[in-house]
Design a protein around this motif. Structure first.
Motif, PDB file in Angstrom:
ATOM      1  N   GLU A  88      42.816  31.224  49.855  1.00  0.00           N
ATOM      2  CA  GLU A  88      41.897  32.193  49.164  1.00  0.00           C
ATOM      3  C   GLU A  88      42.690  33.699  49.079  1.00  0.00           C
ATOM      4  O   GLU A  88      42.635  34.190  48.131  1.00  0.00           O
ATOM      5  N   ARG A 112      43.738  38.555  46.290  1.00  0.00           N
ATOM      6  CA  ARG A 112      42.951  37.367  46.354  1.00  0.00           C
ATOM      7  C   ARG A 112      42.966  36.271  45.116  1.00  0.00           C
ATOM      8  O   ARG A 112      43.276  36.769  43.996  1.00  0.00           O
ATOM      9  N   LYS A 113      43.080  34.925  45.441  1.00  0.00           N
ATOM     10  CA  LYS A 113      43.361  33.998  44.409  1.00  0.00           C
ATOM     11  C   LYS A 113      42.423  34.248  43.178  1.00  0.00           C
ATOM     12  O   LYS A 113      42.661  34.137  41.875  1.00  0.00           O
ATOM     13  N   GLU A 114      41.243  34.447  43.712  1.00  0.00           N
ATOM     14  CA  GLU A 114      40.004  34.669  42.658  1.00  0.00           C
ATOM     15  C   GLU A 114      40.287  35.703  41.722  1.00  0.00           C
ATOM     16  O   GLU A 114      40.117  35.660  40.618  1.00  0.00           O
ATOM     17  N   ASP A 115      40.586  36.865  42.370  1.00  0.00           N
ATOM     18  CA  ASP A 115      41.137  38.222  41.523  1.00  0.00           C
ATOM     19  C   ASP A 115      42.228  37.819  40.429  1.00  0.00           C
ATOM     20  O   ASP A 115      42.260  38.350  39.455  1.00  0.00           O
ATOM     21  N   ARG A 130      43.161  34.903  39.361  1.00  0.00           N
ATOM     22  CA  ARG A 130      42.716  34.127  38.139  1.00  0.00           C
ATOM     23  C   ARG A 130      41.835  34.916  37.144  1.00  0.00           C
ATOM     24  O   ARG A 130      42.043  34.588  35.772  1.00  0.00           O
ATOM     25  N   GLU A 131      41.062  35.738  37.633  1.00  0.00           N
ATOM     26  CA  GLU A 131      40.204  36.459  36.649  1.00  0.00           C
ATOM     27  C   GLU A 131      41.301  37.302  35.958  1.00  0.00           C
ATOM     28  O   GLU A 131      40.860  37.623  34.776  1.00  0.00           O
ATOM     29  N   ARG A 173      42.772  35.372  33.117  1.00  0.00           N
ATOM     30  CA  ARG A 173      41.821  35.210  32.261  1.00  0.00           C
ATOM     31  C   ARG A 173      41.499  36.434  31.252  1.00  0.00           C
ATOM     32  O   ARG A 173      41.642  36.270  29.913  1.00  0.00           O
TER      33      ARG A 173
END
Length: 62
Positions: free
Chosen positions: A6, A45-48, A50-51, A54
């Protein structure tokens, strides 16, 4: 549960993006890649990440 990390180090982000660690560190420091410091060490953070990717794919300038 997904076993991906994460929280990523600058080295892991560089590998993920296929760019150098020096470039990655510079982009994180400049705020061009979303990150935060824990002590003297930057983390992402991996999700940050990725966002952020995008948004870049959709032509948003950050």
């Amino acid at each position: 549960m997904d076993n991906e990390q994460e929280i990523m180090t600058v080295s892991q982000v560089a590998e993920y993006l296929q760019i150098s660690e020096v470039t990655t560190y510079k982009l994180v420091q400049e705020g061009r890649i979303p990150g935060f410091k824990i002590g003297r060490h930057w983390r992402v953070r991996k999700e940050d990440l990725r966002e952020h990717i995008r948004k870049l794919q959709h032509g948003e300038h950050l």
